[in-house]
Enzyme design. Structure first.
Site, PDB file in Angstrom:
ATOM      1  N   HIS A 145      -7.824   1.602   1.851  1.00 37.41           N
ATOM      2  CA  HIS A 145      -7.671   1.221   3.256  1.00 37.41           C
ATOM      3  C   HIS A 145      -8.379   2.248   4.145  1.00 37.41           C
ATOM      4  CE1 HIS A 145      -4.849  -1.108   6.193  1.00 37.41           C
ATOM      5  NE2 HIS A 145      -6.037  -0.886   6.732  1.00 37.41           N
ATOM      6  N   GLU A 154       0.829  -1.199   0.000  1.00 41.19           N
ATOM      7  CA  GLU A 154       0.000   0.000   0.000  1.00 41.19           C
ATOM      8  C   GLU A 154       0.866   1.253   0.000  1.00 41.19           C
ATOM      9  OE1 GLU A 154      -2.670  -0.358   3.328  1.00 41.19           O
ATOM     10  OE2 GLU A 154      -3.843  -1.939   2.364  1.00 41.19           O
TER      11      GLU A 154
END
Length: 331
Positions: A286, A268
């Site tokens: 997220h 990420e």
């Protein structure tokens, strides 16, 4: 006299200072934000930590090297504004006498809402409809319903329960797998406990709500995907590592799975992840656990953990490495 310093790492917390300011003020510390208003890399994080007695942390990479260097400069507390702490090398923190805390009970409802959002977005092809209409089309046709389906909840802790409760409101059958089930909850809400293999086989939607550990990494792999219905959907709002992304890509591309809703990725930001090229994938950044109410509560609990620890108190329900207690107070 210089005040002890605390870094407030998660970028979203900058907008909700009122969540953590009272506790940090009471703790007598000076808090500051990172130089860059985004998730820090390991070198960037390491450069910010010298002189910090505590960190109110998000998903920053607290590796063994980062922790060792910061501990030498006085770091004593890593207070996670969230419930997952796999970004923290827990063994390294324990080795250096650093207390690691988390914020249970603060964001499960937020994740529950987003999991249902992803289910509905996939079933109704919400993203595709929006794009087509903006392009001048009018895709007026029937889409799949949620009512009447079977939703399989993998992990029936706080978050899994939040998903189950919301799913039941849509008139679905809920099955779940959980190593330590709350039998009262299961009985009261009509959830059927099954094995993981049965859950994969019977579910129209599989939604992941387990922590990332050695036994859950790549829990959804090629073999697991093969056991799912071709019409099934996968939702992952837990941790990216619980899904084998290349295997998921191949299943989605080949039509062996109908779609996936992904709030988390193994790396990420995900960059040029092949999953993002597929039109049967809905992705978010997220963000499932950080809606406005949740981020406030997570920041508050993390700050209160810092306050209590620096005052000599031990918030046992929030500390995830209790074996460090004697060394923490001896530092």
């Amino acid at each position: 006299m210089t005040k002890p310093r605390v870094i407030v790492g998660p970028a979203p917390l900058k907008a909700v200072t009122a969540a953590y300011a009272p506790a940090l003020t009471a703790a007598g510390v000076e808090w500051f934000y990172p130089a860059r208003h985004a998730q820090m890399t390991e070198p960037e994080l390491a450069a910010q930590l010298p002189g910090c007695v505590a960190s109110l942390t998000g998903s920053e990479p607290y590796t063994r090297a980062v922790i060792a260097a910061a501990a030498e400069k006085g770091l004593r507390v890593l207070a996670r504004a969230g419930v997952g702490y796999d970004n923290i090398d827990l063994a390294a923190a324990t080795d250096h006498g650093i207390a690691v805390t988390y914020a249970p009970g603060t964001n499960h409802d937020a994740v529950g809402e987003q999991a249902l959002l992803m289910m509905l977005a996939l079933l109704k092809k919400l993203v595709a409809q929006n794009e087509q209409i903006r392009g001048g089309a009018w895709p007026r046709k029937s889409y799949r319903s949620l009512r009447g389906l079977t939703v399989g909840v993998v992990g029936l802790g706080r978050t899994g329960k939040a998903v189950a409760l919301r799913a039941k409101a849509f008139d679905v059958t809920v099955v779940a797998t959980e190593p330590v089930p709350d039998h009262d909850f299961v009985r009261h809400h009509g959830v059927r406990l099954v094995t993981f293999e049965e859950l994969l086989a019977v579910s129209d939607i599989v939604t992941m709500h387990v922590p990332l550990k050695a036994d859950t990494r790549h829990m959804i792999d090629a073999a697991a995907l093969q056991k799912m219905k071709p019409s099934a959907l996968l939702v992952n709002a837990a941790r990216g590592g619980v899904v084998d992304e290349p295997a998921l890509y191949e299943a989605l591309k080949a039509g062996r799975l109908a779609g996936a809703g992904l709030d988390v990725f193994e790396t990420e930001p995900p960059g040029a992840n092949p999953l993002l090229t597929l039109d049967n994938v809905v992705a978010t950044a997220h963000t499932a656990g950080i809606d406005e109410r949740a981020i406030f509560d997570m920041g508050r609990v993390a700050a209160e953990a810092i306050q209590r620890l620096l005052a000599g108190d031990w918030p046992a329900d929030w500390v995830v490495n209790p074996e460090v207690k004697d060394r923490f107070f001896a530092r």
